[in-house]
Design an enzyme around this catalytic site. Structure first.
Site, PDB file in Angstrom:
ATOM      1  N   GLU A   8      30.249  45.673  39.519  1.00  0.00           N
ATOM      2  CA  GLU A   8      31.474  44.834  39.036  1.00  0.00           C
ATOM      3  C   GLU A   8      32.407  45.976  38.558  1.00  0.00           C
ATOM      4  O   GLU A   8      32.878  46.716  39.387  1.00  0.00           O
ATOM      5  CB  GLU A   8      31.194  45.044  37.552  1.00  0.00           C
ATOM      6  N   THR A  26      31.080  44.440  52.484  1.00  0.00           N
ATOM      7  CA  THR A  26      31.507  43.073  51.959  1.00  0.00           C
ATOM      8  C   THR A  26      30.839  42.132  53.098  1.00  0.00           C
ATOM      9  O   THR A  26      30.364  42.898  53.913  1.00  0.00           O
ATOM     10  CB  THR A  26      33.101  42.970  52.837  1.00  0.00           C
ATOM     11  N   LYS A  73      48.835  36.421  61.743  1.00  0.00           N
ATOM     12  CA  LYS A  73      48.733  37.504  60.864  1.00  0.00           C
ATOM     13  C   LYS A  73      48.336  38.821  60.618  1.00  0.00           C
ATOM     14  O   LYS A  73      48.753  39.418  59.571  1.00  0.00           O
ATOM     15  CB  LYS A  73      47.859  36.055  59.800  1.00  0.00           C
ATOM     16  N   PHE A 128      43.302  31.758  54.338  1.00  0.00           N
ATOM     17  CA  PHE A 128      42.265  31.590  52.818  1.00  0.00           C
ATOM     18  C   PHE A 128      43.218  32.385  51.616  1.00  0.00           C
ATOM     19  O   PHE A 128      44.336  32.413  51.571  1.00  0.00           O
ATOM     20  CB  PHE A 128      41.014  32.576  52.886  1.00  0.00           C
ATOM     21  N   ASP A 182      40.052  45.967  49.150  1.00  0.00           N
ATOM     22  CA  ASP A 182      39.946  45.122  47.723  1.00  0.00           C
ATOM     23  C   ASP A 182      41.818  44.702  48.177  1.00  0.00           C
ATOM     24  O   ASP A 182      42.622  45.069  48.498  1.00  0.00           O
ATOM     25  CB  ASP A 182      40.091  46.485  46.970  1.00  0.00           C
ATOM     26  N   SER A 183      42.177  43.518  47.569  1.00  0.00           N
ATOM     27  CA  SER A 183      43.457  42.646  48.301  1.00  0.00           C
ATOM     28  C   SER A 183      43.342  42.110  46.548  1.00  0.00           C
ATOM     29  O   SER A 183      42.948  41.880  46.214  1.00  0.00           O
ATOM     30  CB  SER A 183      43.261  42.625  49.518  1.00  0.00           C
ATOM     31  N   HIS A 189      48.811  42.963  55.307  1.00  0.00           N
ATOM     32  CA  HIS A 189      48.851  44.184  53.704  1.00  0.00           C
ATOM     33  C   HIS A 189      47.313  44.993  55.277  1.00  0.00           C
ATOM     34  O   HIS A 189      47.124  45.745  54.915  1.00  0.00           O
ATOM     35  CB  HIS A 189      48.835  43.510  52.616  1.00  0.00           C
ATOM     36  N   LYS A 201      37.255  39.343  57.272  1.00  0.00           N
ATOM     37  CA  LYS A 201      37.956  40.920  57.046  1.00  0.00           C
ATOM     38  C   LYS A 201      37.031  41.696  57.563  1.00  0.00           C
ATOM     39  O   LYS A 201      37.414  43.009  58.098  1.00  0.00           O
ATOM     40  CB  LYS A 201      37.325  41.631  55.257  1.00  0.00           C
ATOM     41  N   ASP A 229      47.638  31.792  50.917  1.00  0.00           N
ATOM     42  CA  ASP A 229      48.107  32.424  52.604  1.00  0.00           C
ATOM     43  C   ASP A 229      49.323  30.627  52.201  1.00  0.00           C
ATOM     44  O   ASP A 229      50.358  31.076  52.872  1.00  0.00           O
ATOM     45  CB  ASP A 229      47.078  32.129  53.452  1.00  0.00           C
TER      46      ASP A 229
HETATM   47  P1  IMP Z   1      38.856  40.748  47.710  1.00  0.00           P
HETATM   48  O1  IMP Z   1      39.604  41.709  48.097  1.00  0.00           O
HETATM   49  O2  IMP Z   1      37.648  40.333  47.934  1.00  0.00           O
HETATM   50  O3  IMP Z   1      38.371  41.347  45.500  1.00  0.00           O
HETATM   51  O4  IMP Z   1      39.980  39.546  47.042  1.00  0.00           O
HETATM   52  C1  IMP Z   1      40.869  39.525  46.669  1.00  0.00           C
HETATM   53  C2  IMP Z   1      41.752  38.349  46.029  1.00  0.00           C
HETATM   54  O5  IMP Z   1      43.339  38.237  46.903  1.00  0.00           O
HETATM   55  C3  IMP Z   1      41.101  37.143  47.339  1.00  0.00           C
HETATM   56  O6  IMP Z   1      40.018  36.101  46.799  1.00  0.00           O
HETATM   57  C4  IMP Z   1      42.525  36.534  48.134  1.00  0.00           C
HETATM   58  O7  IMP Z   1      42.257  35.727  46.180  1.00  0.00           O
HETATM   59  C5  IMP Z   1      43.717  36.833  47.472  1.00  0.00           C
HETATM   60  N1  IMP Z   1      44.058  37.988  49.034  1.00  0.00           N
HETATM   61  C6  IMP Z   1      43.798  38.824  49.672  1.00  0.00           C
HETATM   62  N2  IMP Z   1      43.882  39.059  50.510  1.00  0.00           N
HETATM   63  C7  IMP Z   1      44.768  37.756  51.096  1.00  0.00           C
HETATM   64  C8  IMP Z   1      45.210  37.497  51.951  1.00  0.00           C
HETATM   65  O8  IMP Z   1      45.264  38.329  53.420  1.00  0.00           O
HETATM   66  N3  IMP Z   1      45.447  35.702  52.173  1.00  0.00           N
HETATM   67  C9  IMP Z   1      45.036  35.140  50.623  1.00  0.00           C
HETATM   68  N4  IMP Z   1      44.728  35.791  49.580  1.00  0.00           N
HETATM   69  C10 IMP Z   1      44.855  36.476  49.588  1.00  0.00           C
END
Ligand code: IMP
Length: 196
Positions: A40, A7, A168, A147, A69-70, A173, A12, A150
């Protein structure tokens, strides 16, 4: 020991550095490792997408890699936006889009959770750790920090955007998944530098 996190997201990277640094691990961003790849994310689960990102970077570097990934899973929306959280609405409009979609959902059905999976790969093999953070979707945006979703995610009545970064990290998570990873790495790489 050097490790690359797949990343360039500063939030992160900061969280991972804070939690893993007691093991003596130096975490480089993709850019710092000189890697330019953006695979992708077409997996159906957080674990699949985390592994896709980790594998793409691992092919290009000679050291261990982690990738996370989240996303947000809302019960009243059958788990959506889930793995599509980043693509659910244009950046900056995700909270208002979600509030609109949940306009008629009663209080007791507004439960949701954030999910985070972190994949790791090194010369010995690979694995994943996962963790979640349970809460509720509010009725309005509150708070200036954080972000994504939240400002509308309530944890014990407080939105994640109203918390400091440390508050936080203690309940999130991603913080929980990183602490699980700390234990995996302590086993894997030894704990001679660990102070917790
Ligand atoms: P990625 O893990 O970078 O693919 O992004 C996952 C998306 O999930 C992010 O763009 C946020 O919109 C949302 N997201 C993941 N973790 C959080 C968090 O801790 N707070 C708020 N939104 C989150």
């Amino acid at each position: 020991m050097k490790l690359v996190m797949a990343t360039n997201n500063e939030n992160k990277l900061r969280e991972a550095r804070e939690i893993l640094s007691p093991l003596g691990i130096e975490i480089l961003s993709q850019a710092e490792a000189g890697v330019d790849t953006n695979p992708e994310e077409n997996g159906e689960t957080f674990a699949e997408n985390a592994m896709i990102k980790a594998a793409a970077v691992y092919e290009l570097v000679q050291c261990p890699v982690i990738a996370d990934d989240s996303g947000l899973c809302v019960d009243a929306l059958n788990g959506a936006p889930g793995v599509y959280s980043a693509r659910y609405a244009p950046k900056g409009e995700e909270c208002q889009t979600l509030l609109k979609e949940m306009k008629h959902v009663p209080d007791d059905q507004r439960t949701a959770h954030f999910q985070c999976c972190i994949a790791y790969i090194d010369a010995e093999g690979y694995g994943t750790v996962s963790a979640s953070c349970a809460g509720k979707i509010g009725y309005e945006e509150r708070g200036e920090n954080g972000f994504g979703y939240d400002p509308v995610f309530l944890y014990n009545g407080t939105t994640l955007a109203e918390m400091t970064a440390d508050q936080k990290n203690a309940i999130s998570h991603r913080g929980a998944a990183l602490r699980l990873l700390f234990e995996v790495f302590r086993e894997r790489y030894g704990d001679k530098h660990a102070d917790k």
